[in-house]
Design a protein around this motif. Structure first.
Motif, PDB file in Angstrom:
ATOM      1  N   ASN A 515       0.785  -1.228   0.000  1.00 53.10           N
ATOM      2  CA  ASN A 515       0.000   0.000   0.000  1.00 53.10           C
ATOM      3  C   ASN A 515       0.824   1.288   0.000  1.00 53.10           C
ATOM      4  O   ASN A 515       0.285   2.355  -0.319  1.00 53.10           O
ATOM      5  CB  ASN A 515      -0.928   0.029   1.230  1.00 53.10           C
ATOM      6  CG  ASN A 515      -1.849  -1.169   1.271  1.00 53.10           C
ATOM      7  OD1 ASN A 515      -2.345  -1.586   0.239  1.00 53.10           O
ATOM      8  ND2 ASN A 515      -2.052  -1.724   2.460  1.00 53.10           N
ATOM      9  N   GLU A 516       2.091   1.221   0.348  1.00 47.44           N
ATOM     10  CA  GLU A 516       2.832   2.475   0.493  1.00 47.44           C
ATOM     11  C   GLU A 516       4.338   2.264   0.340  1.00 47.44           C
ATOM     12  O   GLU A 516       4.851   1.160   0.479  1.00 47.44           O
ATOM     13  CB  GLU A 516       2.542   3.107   1.858  1.00 47.44           C
ATOM     14  CG  GLU A 516       2.896   2.204   3.031  1.00 47.44           C
ATOM     15  CD  GLU A 516       2.477   2.807   4.366  1.00 47.44           C
ATOM     16  OE1 GLU A 516       2.395   4.053   4.472  1.00 47.44           O
ATOM     17  OE2 GLU A 516       2.242   2.021   5.304  1.00 47.44           O
ATOM     18  N   THR A 536       7.499   9.614   8.007  1.00 48.95           N
ATOM     19  CA  THR A 536       6.134   9.189   8.337  1.00 48.95           C
ATOM     20  C   THR A 536       6.146   7.747   8.815  1.00 48.95           C
ATOM     21  O   THR A 536       6.985   6.942   8.392  1.00 48.95           O
ATOM     22  CB  THR A 536       5.197   9.300   7.125  1.00 48.95           C
ATOM     23  OG1 THR A 536       5.733   8.498   6.052  1.00 48.95           O
ATOM     24  CG2 THR A 536       5.066  10.742   6.666  1.00 48.95           C
ATOM     25  N   GLU A 539       1.505   2.861   7.801  1.00 46.49           N
ATOM     26  CA  GLU A 539       0.116   2.681   8.230  1.00 46.49           C
ATOM     27  C   GLU A 539      -0.061   1.353   8.957  1.00 46.49           C
ATOM     28  O   GLU A 539      -0.691   1.284  10.004  1.00 46.49           O
ATOM     29  CB  GLU A 539      -0.816   2.746   7.015  1.00 46.49           C
ATOM     30  CG  GLU A 539      -0.897   4.133   6.387  1.00 46.49           C
ATOM     31  CD  GLU A 539      -1.798   4.141   5.172  1.00 46.49           C
ATOM     32  OE1 GLU A 539      -2.419   3.086   4.879  1.00 46.49           O
ATOM     33  OE2 GLU A 539      -1.896   5.187   4.496  1.00 46.49           O
ATOM     34  N   ASN A 540       0.511   0.309   8.394  1.00 43.77           N
ATOM     35  CA  ASN A 540       0.446  -1.008   9.029  1.00 43.77           C
ATOM     36  C   ASN A 540       1.815  -1.313   9.624  1.00 43.77           C
ATOM     37  O   ASN A 540       2.634  -1.991   9.009  1.00 43.77           O
ATOM     38  CB  ASN A 540       0.034  -2.075   8.009  1.00 43.77           C
ATOM     39  CG  ASN A 540      -0.059  -3.455   8.639  1.00 43.77           C
ATOM     40  OD1 ASN A 540      -0.109  -3.592   9.867  1.00 43.77           O
ATOM     41  ND2 ASN A 540      -0.073  -4.491   7.803  1.00 43.77           N
TER      42      ASN A 540
END
Length: 869
Positions: A515-516, A536, A539-540
């Motif tokens: 995803n990223e 950053t 997210e996971n």
């Protein structure tokens, strides 16, 4: 007991208690971003207390050279004023990593001090932690009951959090401690005043000598405490204070740790220690600071204008200043003390012997440079005092500028001010100092959260030597804030990223999931953890990521690193075996290599080094690597070990042909991968230290292409096909001829103007006065003024050059006017130069000033006429 024997007895005692005796770590810390210097005995063991490494033995003892001159632990301002604070000192310590705890630590401390060293029990006091309501901690009853087995209860004192709770930092392992104090006052004084009332009261003869830290808590980022899974012992005893106690002295400086150096300083200065308080303080400052500076330089930290180098320069300059101000020493002298220090401590610290030439050379040059700075500062300060006139107060910002920009000591400014009947604006100076400290604090401020542990069983290992990609999981992370903003630090279960170390920059790259993609902007090592910097958080955070190193940057860096090895060997072949690495930077853009050598390299030597490296590249030498070699094996193979580096039980040997070094960096598989090596510059960084900057591979090839293009462009401009040198020489000859013609023309013009000036001279009160503007340059105008003064009696000549960029004023006065009328060209030109936004000075009969505002010349010349009236 001699100091050498005191040290031996301590180490032998703990060896009999099952402790492994280890060497002192370097005083300069290279792989700990939280500390500049080793400021305590436990600093080299931080990773073990944090659980990020495994010690060689669960029981260790040593004597650690420490430096406390910055940050939270800063003794610099106290040094010299009392008899027991030092910048550099030895910390005798014994350590337990999850093994024994309070019972053994207390019993062995008592046994060593009273049985082995023979300190009288009625001179000893101990403290225990009384607890702290804010932390929710109570009296350390365990330590109290254990001490009762050895010492009378009325000699056990309770201490608060400030004195009896030790912390590694704002966060991290911590715990209560027991201090051991010794009362060395004469017996009659001890009978009059109970020593317990003087404990921790800064009494010079009731002193703490040993601190037993019982590390049992972890301080969290929110300030709370939690119990550590394993309890540790961390003790530290001041070697110099112990020597004072055991040698029956009332001052550390009266012991054999310092007396030989003091006696040499007495010989150099002609001033006896013990004569006066001011000279005694100066002598103590100098012999203390000598040790700090000598050990730092021997461990590889050279004086400089930034970071740790600035701290060392500041310490050395403080010592020089005290010698200059109070001992009348205006020539380099500190370096002359070094042989005494080497003789006293070289047996236990061999780096003092090995690095003698470098240390003495650096100190001598730093002394000579700073003494010149002092003379320049005195001249500048005297000018300021003259300009201030009747105000009698030197502004604080000026004193600060002298201190901050030129390194001129504020104390010396005070002394000079007093000699002239002036004072300095202390409040203004302190305001400027506070601003500087605040700027420095903001620049280095770092707010670090606690680690969030996702997997406490993760191996957290490096696979960077063999991989540039790998599947990884985050085992821990934390948020960090500094002046640049907020970012995160991640630790992986395994990582292909190389962490900054040994001069080589850390890898950059990315971590990628479905995803990223998150950029890794840097990789560093802290307390044995490899930390990846990201802007950053994923997210996971508990997912699996593909870690990808920026291969182009890694490869370029790797080529530069191998080139430093080849160059190191070439330098030793060309210049001699005295050459040793003293620092390096290895990035993807270029390499920088500092080495010991006492003269500028010739062009022939530089070319020969470059040639030898390129020959090694052409030989296509394969990398021969041993990752788990013993130090004995490495030395047997001829590998170079660098002073100031901390090596473990196992070392990594890197060999390319006859080049063999201990190194933890990344390297090419074959020297042919480097392709080309080109030296860009050779320069000096300090006395006996030279620096080479160089490039390799595509960077070097592109640089040669640019140089070739520039050369071809020059040939075109010179209108020649191949003989650029001949064409340039022809231009130089032509330029020299034209210059002579111009000088002749200027001289003719000046001569013609002089006749006009002479006719314009007018008599004022017996003075033949001239004030005139001219388009001549400053040199010609000055010469005309001098000539007119010689030709005309009682002349006062003022000439302003009508230069729109750099206007100037020259004043020439007949010497009889200087004597008879008290005229002073230097003072006059300072005054009228204000009109052209300038400054200057000179002798009573001749002075010049330069300025910026040509529009003020008329006003300056008008004011000049007032001097004749």
């Amino acid at each position: 007991m001699k100091s050498k024997d005191i040290r031996k007895e301590f180490l032998h005692f703990f060896e009999t208690k099952g402790h492994l005796i280890v060497d002192s770590a370097p005083i300069v810390l290279k792989d700990d971003p939280t500390l500049m210097f080793n400021n305590s005995g436990m600093a080299q063991f931080k990773e073990f207390f944090l659980g990020n490494g495994t010690p060689k033995n669960n029981r260790i003892a040593d004597t650690q050279k420490c430096l406390r001159v910055s940050g939270k632990h800063n003794d610099l301002d106290d040094v010299g004023k009392d008899t027991y604070h030092h910048t550099m000192f030895e910390m005798l310590g014994n350590w337990s990593f999850g093994d024994y705890f309070k019972k053994e630590a207390i019993a062995w401390a008592w046994e060593l001090l009273t049985d082995k060293y023979g300190i009288s029990k009625d001179q000893i006091y101990v403290t225990v932690f009384e607890g702290d309501k804010g932390d929710g901690t109570s009296l350390d009853e365990e330590a109290l009951e254990l001490w009762k087995q050895h010492i009378a209860e009325d000699r056990i004192l309770y201490g608060n959090k400030k004195d009896n709770f030790w912390e590694m930092g704002d966060i991290g392992p911590c715990g209560p401690c027991s201090e051991i104090h010794v009362d060395i006052r004469p017996e009659d004084e001890r009978a009059k005043v109970d020593g317990k009332s003087l404990v921790n009261m800064d009494h010079p003869q009731v002193i703490e000598i040993w601190n037993l830290v019982f590390m049992q808590y972890q301080r969290k980022a929110d300030g709370s405490l939690e119990s550590l899974p394993a309890k540790h012992i961390d003790t530290g005893m001041g070697f110099e204070r112990l020597a004072m106690v055991l040698q029956g002295k009332s001052s550390n400086y009266d012991t054999d740790v310092f007396q030989p150096t003091i006696q040499k300083l007495e010989e150099i200065s002609g001033i006896k220690y013990g004569t006066a308080e001011k000279t005694d303080i100066a002598i103590r400052v100098i012999v203390d600071h000598l040790r700090a500076v000598a050990f730092a330089i021997a461990d590889g930290q050279l004086p400089s204008n930034t970071g740790a180098g600035y701290v060392i320069r500041r310490i050395l300059r403080r010592a020089i200043s005290y010698g200059y101000r109070f001992l009348g020493l205006n020539e380099p002298f500190i370096y002359q003390l070094y042989p005494i220090l080497k003789a006293e401590m070289g047996d236990f610290f061999p780096e003092l012997v090995k690095q003698e030439t470098i240390v003495t050379g650096v100190i001598r040059e730093e002394e000579a440079s700073f003494l010149r700075t002092i003379e320049q500062g005195l001249s500048r300060l005297n000018q300021i005092i003259e300009q201030l006139g009747d105000s009698k107060i030197i502004p604080g910002d000026i004193v600060f500028e002298l201190y901050d920009t030129f390194g001129f000591p504020a104390d010396l400014s005070r002394i000079v001010a007093e000699d002239h009947g002036f004072t300095i604006d202390e409040a203004g100076f302190e305001t400027e100092m506070a601003k500087q400290k605040e700027r420095s604090k903001k620049a280095t401020a770092l707010v670090t959260d606690d680690w969030v542990i996702l997997d406490d069983k993760g191996n957290e290992t490096s696979i960077a030597y063999d991989n540039t990609e790998a599947d990884v999981k985050v085992t821990r992370y934390r948020k960090v804030k500094n002046k640049k903003g907020e970012f995160y630090q991640l630790v992986f279960n395994q990582t292909p990223f190389y962490a900054e170390s040994g001069g080589q920059v850390g890898d950059k790259g990315s971590i990628v999931s479905a995803n990223e993609t998150i950029e890794v902007v840097d990789t560093k090592k802290e307390n044995n953890l490899i930390i990846h910097f990201v802007e950053t958080l994923p997210e996971n955070i508990e997912g699996v990521f593909q870690a990808k190193v920026d291969i182009s940057k890694r490869n370029a860096t790797t080529k530069n690193h191998t080139a430093t090895h080849l160059m190191h060997e070439a330098l030793r072949e060309v210049l001699g075996n005295h050459v040793e690495q003293k620092g390096s930077y290895v990035g993807d853009d270029y390499l920088r290599f500092d080495f010991s050598h006492f003269s500028k390299m010739t062009e022939e030597e530089i070319q020969l080094v470059e040639q030898k490296v390129n020959e090694k590249i052409a030989e296509a030498l394969p990398l021969i690597e041993k990752r788990e070699a013993s130090m004995d094996e490495a030395l047997a193979e001829g590998a170079m070990a660098l002073f100031g580096e901390k090596y473990g039980d196992k070392v990594r040997i890197i060999r390319f042909g006859s080049s063999v070094e201990l190194c933890g960096g990344t390297h090419v598989k074959n020297t042919a991968d480097i392709r080309l090596f080109k030296i860009l510059s050779e320069s000096s960084t300090a006395a006996g230290i030279r620096r080479i900057e160089a490039i390799t591979a595509d960077t070097a090839i592109n640089a040669l292409k640019v140089a070739e293009k520039n050369y071809n462009d020059v040939l075109v401009a010179l209108k020649t096909k191949n003989d650029a040198l001949k064409a340039v020489q022809s231009l130089l000859d032509e330029n020299a001829a034209l210059k002579k013609q111009v000088e002749k023309f200027v001289a003719q013009q000046a001569s013609a103007e002089k006749a006009t000036w002479k006719a314009a001279v007018k008599e004022i009160n017996g003075i033949n006065f001239l004030a005139i503007k001219t388009n001549l340059d400053t040199a010609a105008a000055k010469q005309n003024a001098i000539d007119l003064t010689n030709e005309i009696e009682n002349a006062l000549i003022v000439v302003g050059t009508n230069d729109t960029v750099k206007p100037s004023i020259t004043i020439s006065i007949a010497k009889n006017l200087v004597a008879d009328k008290g005229l002073h060209a230097g003072n006059m030109v300072k005054e009228i130069a204000k009109h052209i936004s300038g400054s200057g000075g000179g002798q009573p009969f001749l002075a010049t000033a330069g300025g910026k505002d040509v529009n003020g010349l008329d006003a300056a010349l008008v004011q000049a006429e007032e001097f004749a009236k």
